[in-house]
Design a protein around this motif. Structure first.
Motif: not given
Length: 883
Positions: A226-245
């Motif tokens: 993972f690059t730092t960008k990929q780690m942050l992108l994964s975190l953004v994706t998971e946060l929005h997926a959990e809240s279904k946004k």
């Protein structure tokens, strides 16, 4: 005297190549296929020899020859696939069929000659390999060194994980997450590979106490690459997926500082109390300062008690970031704890060994497994018996005396699998990223497409066997009474994933590494392209590739990869952001499995009819609205999934029920009579689609939408013909009402129906025959607006485990009285007028109740707090627990 002039070597070589080509060409003209039959027989003989010599991995010569034999069978499979394409063209009917055959063969002479030459090469190469394998098998050496365990009796082990030796670690982690400290707190869970770090953390993460305490959660699986960008992108994706946004626009092209701003704003909105798990941190993540960057710049520090959990194998990764009292070390199990867990896995109960033998057994287990729960569980699976005799167990220990550590136990568990097809099914898990969860249905479709299993029933048996061996793990499940039927998805432990990957590359089964030399890709059979920053070669030869999984978001690689593929059977482009159907794959006429889930594809080309071997077409989450009539050419299509949900519903109108979009099917859809899955198809005004359904006798899963009241009777008639249907989803057209009481099933209720989803108004309530759905396990009623007495039709369902009611009853008091004998999950949502829920002498097995979006609710039923999950959107006002 007759002088025989010798034929020059070059001429003999040319004749040797030319004669087989001519013979094969003439045979096709006559409608004969002797060459193909012979190569098929060669294939069967080599496969039999490989089975006979299974288990001789300790002999390097045998190992090499087996790899060569496996390579030969692979070449034959590709050859047979290619030859079928030409033989199929000889099935023309009519007076001109002979002329058409001649013209076709003349046009394709080069291709036919190429096949003939390949047949000749394979036959020559196969002869010495088959001879060696046969001689080796006849000596009996093929099974001497196998270490296989006979007479195995497998008992179901799909119950909750036994946290032997981890109780205190659970309590410590839970306390750190739920304490009253308002600032950001970071906790690390450390331990050896296989110690149970992820299992422990996931168990606490899924607890109802944690879900109630935090209104924002995310689980991020880290990778070394993972690059730092990929780690942050994964975190953004998971946060929005959990809240279904929905994800913010342009998220994929944002830089790191923009992504940190997105995360910070998201978490600061309404002062969200968050818990974030960063699973699998490595020294590389530390060297790149990625963990420190995320903690310092992406997460708010005073956000009402935010928590971060990091799991890692090495304590030094987190010691410089955290105080010592925030580190939970998952230690190896003691000798006694190892014995307790082993007994549970091997015998299904805790058993005391005889005193004089106790030290021998316990010490041997500890030597082999090193106190690692994963290794102990797998060892228990290896030694599970239908009898509990210690003299037999010690004999099996002696068979495993050469094993040195946990990794060797995992390798032995793979070698112990007798069936080569079942072993291939296990190796298939290395086609997916580490900790990747694969649905059971998807695995079965993939294994059938690859030819590992002749039927879906056999594939299910393979899956069950692998679970019972403790080799694969349940990743997600339902609250089903019978565990194996309720497991949604599976995965393998990270340590097992590494062993499988090594094994797969040794056997040339498949690879996910992009570090090979371009010339070596010619022999690759299965390739996974990871979502990493690795450079993908611009020119690679994938002529032997059978399966391709692309996880990268780089769409530029697709044309270059597809350009050399000829024998592809499996293609998965799930989540790849492509906008158009990749037309390059339409030349892959042997394709059996095509997954375009969650891509941006909006149209299926008419040339889809070229893929006549297609068995599975997954269009879930795409924007396809209509299927071309050429799809009717896919005569052996078994699974068609084509639907998406309105992902914007939570931002526009949280009170609106799920909006489903299906596809319009062409007239004559009933011709696809091999379909097992059809979800979701939109009805037409003439009702022709409903009539076509009556021809689909093999359907197991059906989803239909825009149903009108006049279609209801025809639908029930069609259901009468579907005696194998197990899952049914019906969505009514807007403003339509369906009166089930007026509709009767001619041949009784579907015997195998386990899941039923009804969206839309049900006029007149539920009919009496509804209570005879004896195998129904899950029921979802959305927007039904039923009278209260209809609940009596539900309480006597003997196997109902999961009941979801969304605007299902228009009542102030929901009274559940008596029965619901096996109900474990009750979900009540969007009851605008609901004031009180009462449960009297009912739902004795209830373990989880969810109440949400009930603005006038005042009192909830008495029960174990762990069973209740109240999601306040809008908040539940003045709610009191009934005493």
């Amino acid at each position: 005297m007759v002088i025989h002039t010798p034929i020059p070597a070059i001429e003999r070589s040319m004749l040797g190549l030319l004669v087989p080509s001519i013979i094969y060409w003439v045979e096709l003209l006559r409608g004969e296929h002797t060459c193909i039959d012979e190569i098929h027989n060669t294939y069967d003989r080599i496969k039999a020899s490989l089975r006979d010599t299974h288990g001789g991995e300790g002999n390097e010569t045998l190992k090499t020859v087996r790899i060569q034999g496996d390579e030969i069978t692979h070449r034959i499979e590709n050859l047979l696939d290619e030859s079928e394409y030409y033989i199929e063209r000889h099935n023309w009917m009519g007076r001109l069929r002979c002329i058409l055959k001649y013209l076709y063969n003349i046009t394709h002479t080069c291709n036919l000659c190429s096949i003939a030459r390949e047949i000749n090469k394979i036959q020559k190469a196969a002869a010495p390999i088959q001879d060696f394998l046969c001689r080796y098998a006849h000596t009996g050496l093929g099974t001497i060194q196998t270490g296989r365990l006979e007479n195995r009796h497998m008992a179901p082990v799909l119950n909750e994980f036994d946290f032997v030796g981890m109780i205190k670690s659970q309590q410590d982690l839970l306390q750190l997450l739920l304490d009253e400290e308002k600032g950001l707190k970071v906790t690390a869970v450390t331990g050896m590979a296989g110690a149970g770090k992820t299992t422990l953390t996931r168990h606490v993460y899924e607890k109802q106490q944690v879900k109630r305490h935090f209104n924002c959660r995310a689980w991020v699986q880290l990778e070394d690459s993972f690059t730092t960008k990929q780690m942050l992108l994964s975190l953004v994706t998971e946060l929005h997926a959990e809240s279904k946004k929905p994800l913010p626009e342009g998220i994929s092209i944002m830089e790191t500082d923009q992504l940190t701003g997105v995360i910070m704003r998201y978490l600061e909105e309404n002062r969200r109390r968050y818990v974030i798990v960063l699973d699998g941190a490595s020294e590389k993540n530390l060297e790149k300062n990625q963990l420190e960057f995320v903690l310092n710049y992406a997460l708010p520090k005073d956000n009402n008690g935010g928590r971060v959990v990091i799991t890692t194998r090495n304590q030094k990764i987190v010691k410089q970031l955290l105080p010592q009292n925030h580190i939970i070390d998952v230690a190896a199990l003691s000798n006694i704890e190892s014995w307790i867990l082993f007994c549970k896995r091997a015998f299904g109960q805790i058993t005391d060994p005889p005193p004089h033998e106790a030290g021998k057994y316990i010490d041997r287990i500890n030597d082999l497994c090193g106190g690692l729960p994963l290794a102990i569980s797998v060892l228990g699976g290896l030694l599970r018996r239908e009898f509990h005799k210690y003299d037999k167990i010690i004999t099996e220990f002696e068979r495993l005396r050469t094993l040195g550590d946990a990794t060797e136990i995992l390798r032995a568990s793979i070698n112990d699998i007798d069936d080569e097809n079942e072993k291939s099914c296990l190796l298939y898990f290395c086609s997916f990223p580490r900790s990747y969860a694969v649905t059971a249905n998807n695995l079965i479709c993939l294994w059938c497409a690859e030819g590992f299993s002749p039927t879906e029933e056999a594939a299910k048996r393979y899956l069950s066997n692998l679970v019972e061996r403790n080799i694969i793990q349940a990743a997600e499940g339902d609250y089903y009474e019978h565990a194996r039927e309720g497991i949604k998805s599976y995965k393998v432990h990270d340590l097992m994933h590494g062993v499988l990957r090594t094994k797969a590359e040794e056997a040339n089964f498949g690879t996910s590494s992009m570090s090979h030399q371009p010339r070596t890709y010619k022999r690759v059979r299965r390739l996974s392209v990871p979502d990493t920053s690795e450079v993908i070669p611009s020119k690679i030869n994938l002529s032997q590739l059978r399966a391709l999984f692309i996880f990268t978001k780089d769409t530029l690689i697709l044309p270059s990869i597809f350009s050399t593929i000829r024998s592809l059977r499996v293609l998965s482009l799930e989540n790849v952001p492509i906008g158009n159907f990749p037309k390059e794959i339409l030349k892959s006429t042997h394709l059996r499995y095509l997954n375009l889930q969650n891509t941006k594809v909006n149209e299926i080309p008419t040339s889809i009819g070229n893929l006549r071997n297609l068995e599975t077409l997954n269009l879930k989450g795409t924007f396809v609205e209509k299927l071309p009539k050429e799809i009717l050419k896919l005569k052996i299509l078994r699974h068609l999934l084509a639907y998406r949900y309105n992902t914007l519903r939570y931002t526009h109108d949280p009170r609106r029920p799920d909006k489903v979009f299906g596809v319009k099917a062409p007239e004559g859809f009933g011709q696809l009579n091999q379909l097992h899955t059809l979800s979701v198809v939109v009805t037409d005004n003439d009702g022709d689609i409903i009539k076509d359904l009556a021809n689909l006798h093999q359907l197991r899963r059906l989803g239909i939408m825009d149903l009108t009241e006049k279609d209801g009777k025809n639908l029930l008639r069609a259901l009468d013909q579907m005696d194998k249907i197990s899952s049914l989803s019906i969505t009514l057209k807007e403003n339509e009402l369906l009166d089930l009481k007026k509709l009767q099933l001619d041949q009784g209720t579907p015997r195998r129906l386990q899941r039923l989803y009804l969206r839309g108004g049900l006029n007149g309530g539920l009919p009496d025959w509804f209570s005879s759905l004896s195998n129904l396990v899950r029921l979802r009623l959305s927007g039904s607006q039923l009278p209260h007495e209809s609940i009596d039709n539900l309480k006597n369902l003997p196997n109902l485990v999961d009941l979801s009611l969304i605007r299902a009853f228009n009542v102030k008091i929901l009274l559940c009285q008596g029965r619901f004998p096996r109900l474990k999950v009750l979900d009540i949502d969007q009851f605008d007028n609901l004031v009180e829920v009462e449960i009297h002498e009912a739902m004795s097995q209830l373990t989880k109740m969810i109440i949400r979006s009930c603005p006038n609710l005042e009192r909830m039923p008495l029960g174990n707090r762990e069973a209740f999950e109240c999601q306040r959107a809008p908040p539940v006002r003045n709610a009191k627990r009934v005493c």
